[in-house]
Design a protein around this motif. Structure first.
Motif, PDB file in Angstrom:
ATOM      1  N   LEU A 163      18.638  10.262 -17.020  1.00  0.00           N
ATOM      2  CA  LEU A 163      19.465  11.049 -16.107  1.00  0.00           C
ATOM      3  C   LEU A 163      18.703  12.226 -15.515  1.00  0.00           C
ATOM      4  CD1 LEU A 163      22.935  10.986 -17.883  1.00  0.00           C
ATOM      5  CD2 LEU A 163      22.219   9.726 -15.843  1.00  0.00           C
ATOM      6  N   THR A 164      17.822  12.825 -16.287  1.00  0.00           N
ATOM      7  CA  THR A 164      17.011  13.925 -15.762  1.00  0.00           C
ATOM      8  C   THR A 164      16.104  13.417 -14.653  1.00  0.00           C
ATOM      9  OG1 THR A 164      17.039  14.996 -17.922  1.00  0.00           O
ATOM     10  CG2 THR A 164      15.350  15.726 -16.383  1.00  0.00           C
ATOM     11  N   ILE A 165      15.523  12.245 -14.860  1.00  0.00           N
ATOM     12  CA  ILE A 165      14.653  11.671 -13.826  1.00  0.00           C
ATOM     13  C   ILE A 165      15.464  11.403 -12.567  1.00  0.00           C
ATOM     14  CG2 ILE A 165      13.284   9.646 -13.200  1.00  0.00           C
ATOM     15  CD1 ILE A 165      12.438   9.523 -16.182  1.00  0.00           C
ATOM     16  N   LEU A 166      16.666  10.844 -12.714  1.00  0.00           N
ATOM     17  CA  LEU A 166      17.500  10.584 -11.535  1.00  0.00           C
ATOM     18  C   LEU A 166      17.839  11.884 -10.805  1.00  0.00           C
ATOM     19  CD1 LEU A 166      19.974   7.879 -12.879  1.00  0.00           C
ATOM     20  CD2 LEU A 166      18.056   7.564 -11.301  1.00  0.00           C
ATOM     21  N   ASN A 167      18.119  12.932 -11.561  1.00  0.00           N
ATOM     22  CA  ASN A 167      18.433  14.221 -10.940  1.00  0.00           C
ATOM     23  C   ASN A 167      17.227  14.807 -10.207  1.00  0.00           C
ATOM     24  OD1 ASN A 167      21.110  14.319 -11.713  1.00  0.00           O
ATOM     25  ND2 ASN A 167      20.650  15.307 -13.645  1.00  0.00           N
ATOM     26  N   ASP A 168      16.034  14.548 -10.723  1.00  0.00           N
ATOM     27  CA  ASP A 168      14.819  15.117 -10.134  1.00  0.00           C
ATOM     28  C   ASP A 168      14.151  14.193  -9.114  1.00  0.00           C
ATOM     29  OD1 ASP A 168      15.177  17.353 -11.680  1.00  0.00           O
ATOM     30  OD2 ASP A 168      13.772  16.732 -13.232  1.00  0.00           O
ATOM     31  N   THR A 169      14.725  13.016  -8.890  1.00  0.00           N
ATOM     32  CA  THR A 169      14.105  12.036  -8.005  1.00  0.00           C
ATOM     33  C   THR A 169      13.865  12.590  -6.602  1.00  0.00           C
ATOM     34  OG1 THR A 169      15.010  10.187  -9.224  1.00  0.00           O
ATOM     35  CG2 THR A 169      14.407   9.757  -6.964  1.00  0.00           C
ATOM     36  N   GLY A 170      14.795  13.358  -6.106  1.00  0.00           N
ATOM     37  CA  GLY A 170      14.642  13.916  -4.762  1.00  0.00           C
ATOM     38  C   GLY A 170      13.368  14.736  -4.618  1.00  0.00           C
ATOM     39  N   TRP A 190       7.071  11.943  -0.419  1.00  0.00           N
ATOM     40  CA  TRP A 190       6.604  10.599  -0.067  1.00  0.00           C
ATOM     41  C   TRP A 190       7.336  10.062   1.143  1.00  0.00           C
ATOM     42  CZ3 TRP A 190       9.019   5.869   0.197  1.00  0.00           C
ATOM     43  CH2 TRP A 190       8.178   4.770   0.349  1.00  0.00           C
ATOM     44  N   ILE A 191       8.650  10.267   1.178  1.00  0.00           N
ATOM     45  CA  ILE A 191       9.453   9.805   2.317  1.00  0.00           C
ATOM     46  C   ILE A 191       9.006  10.525   3.592  1.00  0.00           C
ATOM     47  CG2 ILE A 191      11.757   9.806   3.336  1.00  0.00           C
ATOM     48  CD1 ILE A 191      12.823   9.314   0.466  1.00  0.00           C
ATOM     49  N   LEU A 192       8.837  11.833   3.512  1.00  0.00           N
ATOM     50  CA  LEU A 192       8.411  12.598   4.691  1.00  0.00           C
ATOM     51  C   LEU A 192       7.038  12.138   5.175  1.00  0.00           C
ATOM     52  CD1 LEU A 192       9.604  16.170   3.702  1.00  0.00           C
ATOM     53  CD2 LEU A 192      10.582  14.647   5.434  1.00  0.00           C
ATOM     54  N   LYS A 193       6.135  11.888   4.261  1.00  0.00           N
ATOM     55  CA  LYS A 193       4.783  11.410   4.607  1.00  0.00           C
ATOM     56  C   LYS A 193       4.874  10.039   5.283  1.00  0.00           C
ATOM     57  CE  LYS A 193       0.423  10.086   2.498  1.00  0.00           C
ATOM     58  NZ  LYS A 193      -0.261   9.869   1.221  1.00  0.00           N
ATOM     59  N   LYS A 208       0.830  -1.208   0.000  1.00  0.00           N
ATOM     60  CA  LYS A 208       0.000   0.000   0.000  1.00  0.00           C
ATOM     61  C   LYS A 208       0.864   1.257   0.000  1.00  0.00           C
ATOM     62  CE  LYS A 208      -2.467  -1.625   3.455  1.00  0.00           C
ATOM     63  NZ  LYS A 208      -3.362  -1.632   4.607  1.00  0.00           N
ATOM     64  N   GLN A 209       2.107   1.126   0.430  1.00  0.00           N
ATOM     65  CA  GLN A 209       3.005   2.275   0.491  1.00  0.00           C
ATOM     66  C   GLN A 209       3.839   2.436  -0.776  1.00  0.00           C
ATOM     67  OE1 GLN A 209       5.123   1.415   4.098  1.00  0.00           O
ATOM     68  NE2 GLN A 209       3.720   2.628   5.325  1.00  0.00           N
ATOM     69  N   SER A 210       3.690   1.509  -1.734  1.00  0.00           N
ATOM     70  CA  SER A 210       4.447   1.609  -2.978  1.00  0.00           C
ATOM     71  C   SER A 210       3.962   2.800  -3.799  1.00  0.00           C
ATOM     72  CB  SER A 210       4.286   0.326  -3.795  1.00  0.00           C
ATOM     73  OG  SER A 210       4.871  -0.757  -3.126  1.00  0.00           O
ATOM     74  N   TYR A 211       4.857   3.336  -4.585  1.00  0.00           N
ATOM     75  CA  TYR A 211       4.524   4.510  -5.387  1.00  0.00           C
ATOM     76  C   TYR A 211       5.298   4.438  -6.698  1.00  0.00           C
ATOM     77  CZ  TYR A 211       4.182   9.364  -6.842  1.00  0.00           C
ATOM     78  OH  TYR A 211       3.945  10.505  -7.553  1.00  0.00           O
ATOM     79  N   ALA A 212       4.644   4.755  -7.766  1.00  0.00           N
ATOM     80  CA  ALA A 212       5.300   4.812  -9.073  1.00  0.00           C
ATOM     81  C   ALA A 212       4.764   6.022  -9.827  1.00  0.00           C
ATOM     82  CB  ALA A 212       5.015   3.544  -9.872  1.00  0.00           C
ATOM     83  N   GLU A 213       5.617   6.596 -10.626  1.00  0.00           N
ATOM     84  CA  GLU A 213       5.200   7.747 -11.430  1.00  0.00           C
ATOM     85  C   GLU A 213       5.933   7.704 -12.763  1.00  0.00           C
ATOM     86  OE1 GLU A 213       5.355  12.609 -11.370  1.00  0.00           O
ATOM     87  OE2 GLU A 213       5.224  11.523  -9.485  1.00  0.00           O
ATOM     88  N   ILE A 214       5.198   7.886 -13.839  1.00  0.00           N
ATOM     89  CA  ILE A 214       5.791   8.001 -15.163  1.00  0.00           C
ATOM     90  C   ILE A 214       6.043   9.482 -15.407  1.00  0.00           C
ATOM     91  CG2 ILE A 214       5.363   7.736 -17.638  1.00  0.00           C
ATOM     92  CD1 ILE A 214       3.674   5.257 -16.902  1.00  0.00           C
TER      93      ILE A 214
END
Length: 51
Positions: A31-38, A44-47, A18-24
């Motif tokens: 590399l842009t996605i990796l840079n923007d992952t934070g 989500w991590i804070l929640k 239930k805590q899994s999360y995915a986003e396209i």
């Protein structure tokens, strides 16, 4: 990155909860996605920590 840890982490991809999360992220390259992952995963991590 530690190759052994990366390989071990790949096994978690099939574990969905239930805590899994995915986003396209359309129109972005790997590399842009990796840079923007934070920005994407930070809230989500804070929640999750608040629960």
């Amino acid at each position: 990155m530690n190759p052994d840890k990366v390989i071990a982490f790949t096994g978690l991809a099939n574990q969905v909860s239930k805590q899994s999360y995915a986003e396209i992220v359309p129109g972005q390259r790997h590399l842009t996605i990796l840079n923007d992952t934070g920005k994407l995963i930070g809230p989500w991590i804070l929640k999750s920590l608040a629960q």
